[in-house]
Structure formats: structure tokens, C-alpha cells
Design a protein around this motif. Structure first.
Motif, short mmCIF file in Angstrom:
data_model
loop_
_atom_site.label_atom_id
_atom_site.label_comp_id
_atom_site.label_asym_id
_atom_site.label_seq_id
_atom_site.Cartn_x
_atom_site.Cartn_y
_atom_site.Cartn_z
N UNK A 182 0.83 -1.20 0.00
CA UNK A 182 0.00 0.00 0.00
C UNK A 182 0.86 1.25 0.00
N UNK A 183 2.15 1.06 0.20
CA UNK A 183 3.00 2.25 0.22
C UNK A 183 3.67 2.46 -1.13
N UNK A 184 3.97 1.34 -1.81
CA UNK A 184 4.63 1.48 -3.11
C UNK A 184 3.63 1.94 -4.16
N UNK A 185 4.17 2.42 -5.27
CA UNK A 185 3.31 2.84 -6.38
C UNK A 185 2.68 1.60 -7.02
N UNK A 186 1.37 1.66 -7.18
CA UNK A 186 0.67 0.52 -7.77
C UNK A 186 0.16 0.92 -9.14
N UNK A 187 0.41 0.10 -10.14
CA UNK A 187 -0.22 0.42 -11.41
C UNK A 187 -1.23 -0.67 -11.74
N UNK A 188 -2.23 -0.30 -12.48
CA UNK A 188 -3.30 -1.25 -12.71
C UNK A 188 -3.66 -1.37 -14.18
N UNK A 189 -4.15 -2.53 -14.50
CA UNK A 189 -4.56 -2.80 -15.88
C UNK A 189 -5.96 -3.39 -15.82
N UNK A 190 -6.83 -2.91 -16.68
CA UNK A 190 -8.16 -3.52 -16.76
C UNK A 190 -8.31 -4.16 -18.12
N UNK A 191 -8.81 -5.36 -18.15
CA UNK A 191 -9.05 -5.97 -19.44
C UNK A 191 -10.26 -6.89 -19.36
N UNK A 192 -10.79 -7.17 -20.54
CA UNK A 192 -11.97 -8.04 -20.60
C UNK A 192 -11.54 -9.43 -21.06
#
Ligand code: PEP
Ligand code: MG
Length: 846
Positions: free
Chosen positions: A149-159
Motif C-alpha cells: 500500500x505504500x509502493x506505487x501501484x499500477x493497474x490494468x483492466x481488461x476483458x
């Protein structure tokens, strides 16, 4: 890497599990099997020496996990451990996990380079996916997110686009791909609203029940997070190794259909008949003909899913500002609909305002902003999707449709956060084609330019369908993806009465459809102009046309539409969103407010009809296998007099000086009539004793919606002042087909002669005893049914306010005496279709 050993009583079983596990495992995972006594010829039994050999074959510094079936497989394995070196023995873990599921999970986990303990833990929780699928509760691993929760989180959304979704093999490929990277990763099924789970765990990935069409969100934090997401995006493009299949071969995806469409239009010129028609759900009546335009919704920018915002307080402020903008937009739409006389539909936006202020949305958003340093967009988007998915997962079709409302509110806030506003306009009249329409999209449409609405998705209870009905825009919904393939400017006919859409009609047909459209427009205009006048048949009989309502807004809409009273006030609708029971005083106030709108018009109030598909949060109904056949309405009052007694007192208090009639739902027997009358007498006595003024002579009626009551109507009539036939329930109970179940929808047709005969019987019984009788189910507003009901002698027609002007207009063209023969004739037919055909033949203009 951890080595795996599979021990079974059966040579064939061991070989089979070995083969499956090898398929799932990354190359390099050592797996050995020890089953049977001596190959296929002595296939049953266990041999400690074979187990020893298998252990030694896969042994290595990371250890060996042994999975066994039962009985002597365990004893032989324990004995085998006596034969291996002490060093090897220290590295062997005998695992109690289920053989097949455990072996597959362990094979995947070992391939990730996990430790012996983690691989064993994964094998132990391998029953979780199956239990989840079967809806069985078992203790599972803690569903935790390993993402920092402290580090940078990147996210990807896909179907997910492969046919079977992330079932075992694609899930294994997914987890193996995740395992190639050092980053911590999570996956979440956005569509079904699951939690974010560890993407390194095959079990947790599989328990997300990720199916074709589901949207998933993958979160990653770590040095190679971007590369990991790129690899997963690539994997998704291959359908996770399964290839991509269209969602439904009967309704091809929009892409597939687009390429098919030019052929449709090209061929149309050669044909006299319309080339191709589509059948959908008739959602709003009327006929339209015109060119097609695709609706382009204003979509907010893709949410940049970055955590670690530096100033959470500022993000929270931004969210508040965006909610304020959204509130203004919603209030504007509300006001516009109200001015257009659509008070009931304006109430949709009252609900949207409630969503906007709902702590169940705001609190998690606030926690995400301050707790996880989420951006305002990410926090809001997440909670909206979770809430919408929760609605979509409910069994009730009406509640499922509310997911679109939640998303609509969510989108407006996201647009405001991006400084945008929903804008879509047509420069010329057109038929609007859309995948689906949010209520705000529908409310913002320019009525003068939109000839009709056609949507690929949606049902007749979606709010866009309801709004289209109110705005008087013909609409057909649920047409499937093929409608999206119709090219812009193609001429199209929309028949909102039948649900049919005709693409590129032939020239000869165009003139006919244009004539039908002008006839419809003329009739509508005339109906609206005369809606306040009485419905008097050509033989001089005044037919009472009244409204079904559930709120003050509905009451206003009813009066505006020309209702001569209320035939059904559904009191349970007043308390749908309450967490605690309303007090007697609160109930009295609400009833007074509604009665005030209706003035001196008659009002039939139905006491609480809870149960079946209608639940109130403050009434715990408990589980019943067949709730429609269970403790519903009056049946519940027997157990909970505390529900009916205050309601009756509140109604009596509010009824002073009004023309109120009280009606009890779900009556099956004479004894129940006696019972409910007893409660009413008691309420009157209680008020009298307390010196509270209350009417003592008001009419008391019952709903006829159970076949038993219809059959015994001649016995019940003397005990009441009136009947009101609830054809929605009477149909479901007569046909034994649940009213909300689309699979048996072909049976729930109230025009079926089986239902019509019961209605005829009830009307006759009531009249024989000098009682009046109404219909307050949907049938009363059905233009095909009205001539039959009139011919059968019905006294009162109670319907949705929007149906009143056309119903009155039709009644004015009918002759009650002349319709008697038609009514008797349809009772002799053997299907609802035959009934419709008979009405069409008798009244071609209708
Ligand atoms: C009916 O059953 O026809 C009716 C009017 O009641 P409800 O739809 O509220 O069950
Ligand atoms: Mg009912």
C-alpha cells in the motif's frame, strides 16, 4: 524447484493425474507418479519401493511434496520414507491435500519457484475453486492482497474474451505469467465484484469465477510491474492460450456483425419485402421510421489507476466538488422531467440523488483516498463498480437493472472530475441505436429529434425503457449486438408495440409504415388532449379508469394523466429504502400526503404486500424454498400482527375526509377474509377508544390473485365490498410460472384463456352479489385486453398512469354490449395467441 510425487492405488489414476499436472506446470517442474503394483498389468495396489523411486526421481534442494489418495497409499508412502536417506527425508512433505485438485495447484505453484510450504498451502486450498463454484462454504485461505500500500501501484483492466473464461488451464497460464515477474500482483473480478486477490495463487485466481465477458483488474507494484502488465495484456489477447471466441454465436459481437451488415443493405434493393428484421422487447409503444444514428455516450477518460497521491485531502475535496456538479445535473434532469409532466419518472433521479449521498459509496471512497492514497477517480470508480456488480448479481430482474443507475451516477461524477459534461445531440430526426442507454442519457435526449430508440441490451424494466415510455419515444430494447451493425443512415422502421425492427424496408413498405406512424401520432395527440375527459363507451357507459401508484410523485403523474382515482396504492413501495419500520405517525403522514394529491377521487389502498419478490429491509422474512408460495402478505400478518395493526390505524387516521378503500392482498380463503376484517375492526375500535377520529364505513375489498380465491369468488363476495383482480399474480399462480423468470415467460401471458376464464368467473360472482370489480394487474392497461375485459363486464380499470390516455381513448370507441360476444368467444379459444388474433379480427383499427 519443488518436486511433486503422486501416489495412488491405481496405476491409471496416478498416470492421469500426472498428465494433467504436467499440462498445468511450467516446464522444468519435476513430477513423478507411483500407482498400482507393477504397471498397467497389475494396476491396483501400492508399492513402497515405487514410491521411494518416485521421491528420489524428483528430489532436489527445494524439497518434495507428496500427494496421496487414501488408505495404503498413505501407509506405503510413510514406509517409503524409511528407505530414503535422512537428508532426503528432511525435505519431503506428505501433504493431506485432495489428490487431483492438490496436484494441479501444486504443479502450478511449484513452477513459480515457490517454497515447499507455499506449494503445500496452495495444494491444501485447492478445493476452494470447486467449493466456490458449487456455492459451498469451506474454510479457505485468507483472501489478501500482497500488493504494497505504500509502493506505487499500477493497474490494468481488461476483458476476458476466451469462451470458458479463466478456467483451470488459462488460469494456470495466467499465474505462470505472473510468476515470471518479481512484482507483487493482485487480480480482481470487476464485473462480479470480487476482492483483489493474490495473482500468484491459482486457487485464488480460479475462485474469482472469471468468465467470458468479465472485466478484470490486475494491480502490480514492483520494479518490473509495467513489464508484467504488458505481458498479461498480451496473454489476454491470445484468450489466455484458448483463443478468442465471440460471446454468443447467435448474437455475434459488434465487430463481427459490422462486417456482415453491408451485405444486408446491399441486397435490400433487390427485394420487395424488407430484407431483414430483428425482434427485440417492445419497451415503449409507437411507430417510427427514419435514418439510423449511433448514440455516442460521453465517456469519462480512462481512470489512470495510480495510487500514492500526495495530498489525499485535496483528492477528497475534488470528489466533493464533482459530486456537487453531478448533483446539479441530476436536479436539472429531474426538473425538466417534472415540467414535462413526468413526475413518476423524475423520481428515478430522486433515487440518483440518494446514490450520490449514499454513505455506502462515500465511506469506502473516503477510506480508499485517505487509506490507500487512491486518486478521487480510482476511489469512486472502484466503489461504483463494486456496488453495480452487487446489484447485477442479485436474482431479481428489477434490482439487477439498478446496476445501470449506479453506473450512471458514477459516470456523472467521473465526468465532472474530468471537467466534462455529457453531450450528445442530433442535428436531424433519427432513430437512435445504442448498446444501452443510461437514464441520464435518455432524459437528456431531444424529443423533437429522436424518432425512436433501439438498444442491443436492456429489458423492459430498465429505467431507460421506462423513460422512453414517458417521453413518448417508441423503443425496442434487447435487440442483441446485431442492431449495432446497422450502418448509419440506413432507413429503419421501429415498431415499439410489437418489438419488431425492420432494416432497410422496401419502397412499397415505407409508405405503409409512414401511414401507420401518422395514425399513431394523431391518436397520441388526441389521447393526450382528451385524457382529462371521462371514458364513456359508445353505448353510453362510463368506465372508471384509475391509476396504480406507489408514491406521491406517482399520484401527481396519475392526476396529470387523467386518472379518476387510484385503483391500487402499493404501500410496500413507500418503504422500500427504509432500514427501520416506519412509525404509525410517519405512515399517517405519508398516506395523508398521497390522499391530498388525489383530493376527493376514490383511492384503493392495498395493505403491505411483502414477500415473494418484494422484500423490505426491516422485515426479516427468512429463507423459504418457494417464496412466491410462502409467507407473503396476509400470510405474514398472521405471524407479525405488529406489521398490519399500525398500518391499518395509520390508514384510518389519514382516511378522514377522503374516499379511501382498504384492500387486502394474497387472499386465498374465506377464513383469511374473516381474519383481515377482524384486524380492521380492531384498529377501528382502538382508535375509537383513544378518541381518534376515523371512518367506520369505508369500503373493504380483497385482491383476487390466487386461483383458489377466483374459484371461490361467489363465497368470498358476500364478505367484502369489492374485488380487484391482480392479473400479474393470478397469471403466475394459474400457469405455475414465476412472473420474473424469463425461461417460463412464454407461459405468463394474462391473455391465456385459462386466466380469462377465471377473470370471467370472478366478475360474474361479484355482480351476482352486487359487488363491483376491478383489474389492477398489467392486463388492465393492455389495449388488446381492454375490449375483452369490457365485454366481460369489468367495472374499474387500474393501470400505470402513462397507460391512461390511450386506454381512455380506446374505451371511448368501444361498445360494451357489442363486445359481450367477443368476450364469450375468446373464453372458448385455446391459446393467448388465438385470443389476440380474435381481438384483432374483431377490432382491426385497435
Ligand atoms: C398483481 O398481482 O396483479 C398486482 C397488481 O399486484 P403486484 O403486481 O403488486 O403483485
Ligand atoms: Mg400481486
Amino acid at each position: 524447484m519443488v518436486g511433486l510425487v503422486i501416489v495412488s492405488h491405481s496405476y491409471f489414476l496416478a498416470q492421469g493425474v500426472l498428465e494433467l499436472a504436467r499440462q498445468m506446470a511450467a516446464p522444468g517442474v519435476k513430477i513423478a507418479a507411483a500407482g498400482g503394483l507393477d504397471g498397467p498389468d497389475h494396476a491396483l495396489g501400492t508399492d513402497p519401493f515405487m514410491v521411494q523411486q518416485a521421491i528420489e526421481a524428483v528430489d532436489g534442494p527445494d524439497g518434495v511434496l507428496v500427494l496421496m489418495d487414501l488408505g495404503s497409499a498413505i501407509l506405503s508412502t510413510e514406509m517409503a520414507l524409511e528407505f530414503v536417506t535422512e537428508e532426503t527425508r528432511q525435505r519431503v512433505l506428505l501433504c493431506e491435500a485432495p489428490l487431483v485438485e492438490g496436484a494441479l495447484a501444486a504443479a502450478v505453484q511449484a513452477g513459480l519457484g515457490s517454497s515447499l510450504a507455499v506449494t503445500a498451502a496452495e495444494a491444501r486450498s485447492a478445493l476452494l475453486p470447486k467449493a466456490t463454484h458449487l456455492g459451498v462454504q469451506i474454510a479457505g485461505p485468507v483472501v489478501s492482497s500482497p500488493v504494497s500500500t505504500t509502493e506505487r501501484v499500477i493497474q490494468l483492466r481488461l476483458t476476458v474474451r476466451n469462451r470458458l473464461g479463466l478456467h483451470a488451464r488459462p488460469a494456470a497460464l495466467f499465474v505462470r505469467t505472473v510468476g515470471r515477474f518479481a512484482s507483487s500482483m493482485t487480480v480482481r473480478n470487476v464485473t462480479r465484484g470480487g476482492p483483489a486477490v493474490n495473482a500468484h495463487s491459482i486457487n485464488l485466481v480460479a475462485t474469482q469465477a472469471i468468465r467470458q465477458g468479465d472485466e478484470i483488474e490486475i494491480g502490480a507494484s514492483g520494479a518490473d510491474a509495467e513489464a508484467a502488465l504488458a505481458a498479461l495484456a498480451q496473454l489476454a489477447d491470445t484468450g489466455f492460450g484458448d483463443g478468442i471466441t465471440p460471446v454468443d454465436s447467435a448474437a455475434p459481437s459488434a465487430d463481427a456483425a459490422v462486417s456482415a451488415a453491408p451485405a444486408l443493405t446491399a441486397a435490400s434493393a433487390d427485394l420487395d419485402e424488407p430484407l431483414r428484421s430483428l425482434q427485440g422487447i417492445a419497451a415503449a409503444p409507437g411507430i417510427a421510421i427514419g435514418p439510423v444514428r449511433r448514440f455516442e455516450p460521453t465517456v469519462p477518460p480512462v481512470v489512470l489507476r495510480q495510487r500514492g497521491v500526495s495530498n489525499p485531502a485535496a483528492e477528497w475535496e475534488r470528489l466533493q466538488g464533482a459530486r456537487q456538479v453531478a448533483r446539479q445535473n441530476i436536479e436539472e434532469m429531474h426538473a425538466r422531467l417534472w415540467q414535462q409532466g413526468a413526475a413518476a419518472e423524475a423520481a428515478i433521479f430522486d433515487a440518483h440523488l440518494l446514490f450520490l449521498d449514499d454513505p455506502a459509496l462515500l465511506e469506502p471512497a473516503q477510506a480508499a483516498i485517505f487509506g490507500q492514497a487512491d486518486s478521487a477517480e480510482a476511489a469512486w470508480h472502484d466503489i461504483i463498480e463494486t456496488t453495480a456488480a452487487a446489484y447485477a448479481a442479485l436474482d431479481d430482474a428489477y434490482l439487477q437493472a439498478r446496476a445501470a443507475d449506479v453506473r450512471d451516477v458514477g459516470r456523472q461524477v467521473l465526468l465532472a472530475l474530468a471537467g466534462q459534461r455529457a453531450t450528445f445531440s442530433l442535428d436531424a430526426p433519427a432513430i437512435l441505436v445504442a448498446d444501452d442507454l443510461a437514464p441520464s442519457d435518455t432524459a437528456n435526449l431531444d424529443r423533437s429529434q429522436v424518432l425512436a430508440l433501439c438498444t442491443a441490451r436492456g429489458g423492459s424494466t430498465s429505467h431507460s425503457a421506462i423513460l422512453a415510455r414517458t417521453l413518448g419515444i417508441p423503443a425496442v430494447v434487447g435487440l442483441g449486438a446485431r442492431v449495432l451493425a446497422v450502418p448509419t443512415d440506413t432507413l429503419m422502421v421501429v415498431n415499439g408495440d410489437s418489438g419488431e425492427v425492420i432494416i432497410a424496408p422496401a419502397a412499397a413498405a415505407v409508405a405503409t409504415w409512414e401511414a401507420r406512424r401518422s395514425a399513431w401520432l394523431d391518436a397520441r395527440q388526441q389521447a393526450a388532449a382528451t385524457s382529462q375527459q371521462a371514458a364513456v363507451t359508445t353505448d353510453g357507459m362510463h368506465v372508471e379508469v384509475v391509476a396504480n401508484i406507489g408514491s406521491v410523485a406517482d399520484a401527481l403523474a396519475a392526476v396529470a394523466a387523467g386518472a379518476e382515482g387510484v385503483g391500487l396504492l402499493r404501500t410496500e413501495f413507500l418503504y422500500l429504502d427504509r432500514a427501520v419500520a416506519p412509525s404509525e405517525a410517519e405512515q399517517t403522514d405519508i398516506y395523508r400526503a398521497i390522499f391530498a394529491v388525489m383530493g376527493q377521487r376514490p383511492i384503493v389502498v392495498r395493505t403491505l404486500d411483502v414477500g415473494g419478490d418484494k422484500e423490505l429491509a426491516y422485515i426479516a422474512l427468512g429463507h423459504e424454498d418457494n417464496p412466491f408460495l410462502g409467507t407473503r402478505a396476509v400470510r405474514l400478518y398472521r405471524e407479525r400482527p405488529d406489521l398490519i395493526e399500525p398500518q391499518l390505524r395509520a390508514l384510518l387516521r389519514a382516511a378522514v375526509g377522503r374516499r379511501v378503500r382498504i384492500m387486502f392482498p394474497m387472499i386465498a380463503t374465506y377464513d383469511e377474509v374473516v381474519m383481515v376484517r377482524g384486524w380492521l375492526d380492531k384498529a377501528q375500535r382502538d382508535l375509537a377508544a383513544a378518541g381518534v377520529p376515523a371512518p367506520t364505513d369505508l369500503q373493504v375489498g380483497i385482491m383476487i390473485e390466487i386461483p383458489a380465491a377466483a374459484v371461490l369468488a361467489d363465497k368470498l363476495a358476500p364478505a367484502v365490498d369489492f374485488f380487484s383482480i391482480g392479473t400479474n399474480d393470478l397469471t403466475q399462480y394459474t400457469m405455475a410460472a414465476e412472473r420474473g423468470n424469463p425461461r417460463v415467460a412464454y407461459l405468463t401471458d394474462a391473455l391465456h384463456p385459462a386466466v380469462l376464464r377465471l377473470i370471467a368467473q370472478v366478475i360474474t360472482a361479484a355482480h351476482d352479489h352486487g359487488r363491483w370489480v376491478g383489474v389492477c394487474g398489467e392486463l388492465a392497461g393492455d389495449l388488446t385486453a381492454i375490449p375483452i375485459l369490457l365485454g366481460l363486464g369489468l367495472d374499474e380499470f387500474s393501470m400505470n398512469p402513462a397507460a391512461i390516455p390511450p386506454a381512455k381513448q380506446l374505451l371511448r370507441t368501444l361498445n360494451r354490449q357489442a363486445l359481450r360476444d367477443l368476450a364469450s368467444h375468446v373464453l372458448t379459444l385455446n391459446s393467448a395467441q388465438a385470443v389476440r388474433a380474435a381481438v384483432r379480427a374483431a377490432l382491426p383499427a385497435g
